[in-house]
Design a protein around this motif. Sequence first.
Motif, mmCIF file in Angstrom:
data_model
loop_
_atom_site.group_PDB
_atom_site.id
_atom_site.type_symbol
_atom_site.label_atom_id
_atom_site.label_comp_id
_atom_site.label_asym_id
_atom_site.label_seq_id
_atom_site.Cartn_x
_atom_site.Cartn_y
_atom_site.Cartn_z
ATOM 1 N N ILE A 48 0.841 -1.199 0.000
ATOM 2 C CA ILE A 48 0.000 0.000 0.000
ATOM 3 C C ILE A 48 0.880 1.256 0.000
ATOM 4 O O ILE A 48 0.655 2.198 -0.751
ATOM 5 C CB ILE A 48 -0.947 -0.005 1.219
ATOM 6 C CG1 ILE A 48 -1.945 -1.160 1.110
ATOM 7 C CG2 ILE A 48 -1.684 1.324 1.342
ATOM 8 C CD1 ILE A 48 -2.759 -1.402 2.371
ATOM 9 N N PHE A 49 1.916 1.235 0.833
ATOM 10 C CA PHE A 49 2.817 2.390 0.936
ATOM 11 C C PHE A 49 3.494 2.693 -0.399
ATOM 12 O O PHE A 49 3.763 3.847 -0.731
ATOM 13 C CB PHE A 49 3.871 2.121 2.018
ATOM 14 C CG PHE A 49 4.801 3.276 2.251
ATOM 15 C CD1 PHE A 49 4.362 4.414 2.902
ATOM 16 C CD2 PHE A 49 6.115 3.234 1.812
ATOM 17 C CE1 PHE A 49 5.216 5.492 3.115
ATOM 18 C CE2 PHE A 49 6.974 4.302 2.021
ATOM 19 C CZ PHE A 49 6.519 5.430 2.669
ATOM 20 N N MET A 50 3.727 1.631 -1.176
ATOM 21 C CA MET A 50 4.417 1.768 -2.457
ATOM 22 C C MET A 50 3.639 2.652 -3.431
ATOM 23 O O MET A 50 4.212 3.223 -4.358
ATOM 24 C CB MET A 50 4.633 0.374 -3.054
ATOM 25 C CG MET A 50 5.722 0.289 -4.074
ATOM 26 S SD MET A 50 6.347 -1.394 -4.210
ATOM 27 C CE MET A 50 4.896 -2.255 -4.794
ATOM 28 N N ALA A 51 2.295 2.762 -3.236
ATOM 29 C CA ALA A 51 1.497 3.614 -4.118
ATOM 30 C C ALA A 51 1.835 5.090 -3.920
ATOM 31 O O ALA A 51 1.620 5.915 -4.800
ATOM 32 C CB ALA A 51 0.008 3.384 -3.865
ATOM 33 N N ARG A 52 2.329 5.433 -2.744
ATOM 34 C CA ARG A 52 2.748 6.816 -2.471
ATOM 35 C C ARG A 52 3.878 6.755 -1.448
ATOM 36 O O ARG A 52 3.641 6.957 -0.250
ATOM 37 C CB ARG A 52 1.575 7.620 -1.919
ATOM 38 C CG ARG A 52 1.922 9.085 -1.702
ATOM 39 C CD ARG A 52 1.394 9.964 -2.803
ATOM 40 N NE ARG A 52 2.331 11.010 -3.109
ATOM 41 C CZ ARG A 52 2.406 11.600 -4.300
ATOM 42 N NH1 ARG A 52 1.610 11.224 -5.270
ATOM 43 N NH2 ARG A 52 3.258 12.560 -4.507
ATOM 44 N N PRO A 53 5.085 6.436 -1.890
ATOM 45 C CA PRO A 53 6.166 6.185 -0.933
ATOM 46 C C PRO A 53 6.766 7.478 -0.368
ATOM 47 O O PRO A 53 7.969 7.709 -0.436
ATOM 48 C CB PRO A 53 7.178 5.383 -1.743
ATOM 49 C CG PRO A 53 6.922 5.766 -3.163
ATOM 50 C CD PRO A 53 5.508 6.235 -3.279
ATOM 51 N N ASP A 54 5.880 8.332 0.174
ATOM 52 C CA ASP A 54 6.307 9.573 0.804
ATOM 53 C C ASP A 54 5.576 9.714 2.126
ATOM 54 O O ASP A 54 4.433 9.304 2.238
ATOM 55 C CB ASP A 54 5.931 10.779 -0.077
ATOM 56 C CG ASP A 54 6.474 10.665 -1.492
ATOM 57 O OD1 ASP A 54 7.691 10.751 -1.657
ATOM 58 O OD2 ASP A 54 5.658 10.450 -2.409
ATOM 59 N N LEU A 55 6.236 10.303 3.109
ATOM 60 C CA LEU A 55 5.598 10.556 4.408
ATOM 61 C C LEU A 55 5.608 12.046 4.678
ATOM 62 O O LEU A 55 6.583 12.733 4.384
ATOM 63 C CB LEU A 55 6.351 9.813 5.521
ATOM 64 C CG LEU A 55 6.264 8.287 5.502
ATOM 65 C CD1 LEU A 55 7.172 7.702 6.588
ATOM 66 C CD2 LEU A 55 4.828 7.819 5.706
ATOM 67 N N TYR A 56 4.482 12.524 5.252
ATOM 68 C CA TYR A 56 4.331 13.955 5.506
ATOM 69 C C TYR A 56 3.928 14.172 6.957
ATOM 70 O O TYR A 56 3.450 13.263 7.634
ATOM 71 C CB TYR A 56 3.236 14.551 4.624
ATOM 72 C CG TYR A 56 3.301 14.167 3.169
ATOM 73 C CD1 TYR A 56 3.944 14.975 2.236
ATOM 74 C CD2 TYR A 56 2.702 12.994 2.721
ATOM 75 C CE1 TYR A 56 3.980 14.632 0.893
ATOM 76 C CE2 TYR A 56 2.738 12.639 1.379
ATOM 77 C CZ TYR A 56 3.374 13.456 0.468
ATOM 78 O OH TYR A 56 3.407 13.106 -0.850
ATOM 79 N N ILE A 57 4.077 15.416 7.428
ATOM 80 C CA ILE A 57 3.610 15.802 8.758
ATOM 81 C C ILE A 57 2.461 16.793 8.577
ATOM 82 O O ILE A 57 2.595 17.770 7.835
ATOM 83 C CB ILE A 57 4.750 16.482 9.562
ATOM 84 C CG1 ILE A 57 5.909 15.511 9.797
ATOM 85 C CG2 ILE A 57 4.227 17.026 10.888
ATOM 86 C CD1 ILE A 57 5.590 14.334 10.679
ATOM 87 N N GLY A 58 1.329 16.526 9.235
ATOM 88 C CA GLY A 58 0.213 17.469 9.187
ATOM 89 C C GLY A 58 -1.071 16.841 8.675
ATOM 90 O O GLY A 58 -1.198 15.617 8.610
ATOM 91 N N GLN A 59 -2.038 17.700 8.323
ATOM 92 C CA GLN A 59 -3.337 17.228 7.844
ATOM 93 C C GLN A 59 -3.240 16.710 6.421
ATOM 94 O O GLN A 59 -3.910 15.764 6.044
ATOM 95 C CB GLN A 59 -4.369 18.369 7.876
ATOM 96 C CG GLN A 59 -4.628 18.967 9.253
ATOM 97 C CD GLN A 59 -5.424 18.040 10.147
ATOM 98 O OE1 GLN A 59 -5.967 17.039 9.705
ATOM 99 N NE2 GLN A 59 -5.483 18.365 11.424
ATOM 100 N N GLN A 60 -2.421 17.396 5.586
ATOM 101 C CA GLN A 60 -2.400 17.087 4.162
ATOM 102 C C GLN A 60 -0.970 16.888 3.664
ATOM 103 O O GLN A 60 -0.003 17.087 4.388
ATOM 104 C CB GLN A 60 -3.104 18.191 3.371
ATOM 105 C CG GLN A 60 -2.529 19.581 3.589
ATOM 106 C CD GLN A 60 -3.262 20.652 2.787
ATOM 107 O OE1 GLN A 60 -3.753 20.382 1.685
ATOM 108 N NE2 GLN A 60 -3.331 21.857 3.314
#
Lengths: 280, 260
Positions: A48-60
């Motif tokens: 699942i993570f591979m579909a968007r392999p980025d991590l963010y901080i916050g709501q969006q």
Amino acid sequence: MTTETEHVEAEAGRKAGSLIYRQKLTTRLTHWLWVISLFFMLLSGLQIFMARPDLYIGQQSGFGFDNTVLSIGSVRIEGEWQGRTTLFGESFDTTGWLGLVPQGDQMARKAFPGWMTVPGNRDLATGRVVHFFFAWVLVATLLVWLVASLANRHLRDLIPTLSDLKRLPGDVADHLRLRFPHHGRYNVLQKLSYAGVLFVALPVMILTGLTMSPGVVAEAPFLLDLFGGRQTARTIHFVVMLALVLFFIVHLAMVLLAGPLNELRSIITGWYRTDTESRT
Amino acid sequence: MSPIFLSRRRFLTGATIASTAPLAGCFDFLGDRSGEVRGALETANSLTYHAQRLLLGSDDLAREYSESEIRQPQRPNGSTNPSDRAYVALARGGFSDYRLKVGGLVDKPTELSLGELQAMPSRTQITRHDCVEGWSCIAKWTGVPLSTVLDHVSPKPAARFVVFDCFDTMQRNALGAIKYYESIDMADARHPQTILAYGLNDQSLPISNGAPLRVRVERQLGYKMAKYIRAITVTETLEGFGQGGGGYWEDRGYEWFAGI
């Protein structure tokens, strides 16, 4: 609190070198259900993570601004593709492991190699089906374990007492010397790590997972505030996953070092052999 | 540290990787959507759907944010510029010839122009768009509540779903063009935040975000929120639409209920 008689009986049962019935059926069953469900949750979660392999901080997710903490991708340098992982602004060449990975006899531009995901190829839909099925299994197992452990007082084995904590330095020293006493009770490091997984890591995993559900947070918006937004919840979900993988590796190492046959017997049949030389 | 420990550790690392490598490959059959095991795993989707419908109040609102949380344009996704002839012609005319067809299991089927839709009472909401891929984006949406449009056509009591037919072609095969479509149940269709949006961040809805009309289903993921809506059909069953899965992505293995 143990009464005097119970204590004496327990000590008698733990006579040096004897086999004791250490793990109850529910403890053993739930252990193996967790093994199965966590295995599938990890590998489908990475899918699942591979579909968007980025991590963010916050709501969006920041597209017009930067709130990215981790990014796995690939870049083209002088005509050659390279796996590139960026953590807090620091970039690393991760060709072969992350971002640009072997697939068959060539390289593919995806976050994880096939052996790290279920299914091995890129398939978000299947990853989600597998993940949510085992999420239900995991939660059901946790509930069964909690009720059973309250009933049979296994829970008490896991909560570190004050005297346990006093033994902490000695216990750390024992572990560092790879000396593992087998007296049939959990030592304080065991208690801390098992309690940490069962009462902290897994509940946080479940809650941050639910925080990513747009349906659930409509009913329970406090989850968004508790974890600081949907994207922060997703980041925490990922970090606690890493902590659980670390626990798994250490857990396995300890089993191997403490005598794998005896440990395996106790988590399969329940029977465990204590040390031949009695330690106090 | 003794050499035995080092070699043990090396053995451990190797064993861990070696044991998961073939293991992971073993489960590729789960990707086969006609497989029995896959079918069994998918029962969890309906469990999730029923659990959410049971536990969540029908009128619980998705969180609405303040203006200050709009920090970027809404990220366009999926089709962003349909090349279908009918759509291009409408777009060229500024959608003045656009007519939304509303029909199916209703007493009074109708066609509504963009002007007529905009003349109806509107709702504006600043909400978070969650994509199935994992990203989120906050934007302000303005539109007419789907409930208002449904009242206009009076659905029959047997109505269970609302299906959105779209202009955009996703792929072509021997049978012709496969267009995007989506569906939601009446609970979501009647939800106060479910709107047919024609405005985004105080502007007309741009083509890249689904002009002239897209649906917002705020308690589900982005793929439920069909863009470029051509017609709305009220129905009792999802059979007969696409491959019967209830949506373009659902026909390709994604779950119909995307509240998670």
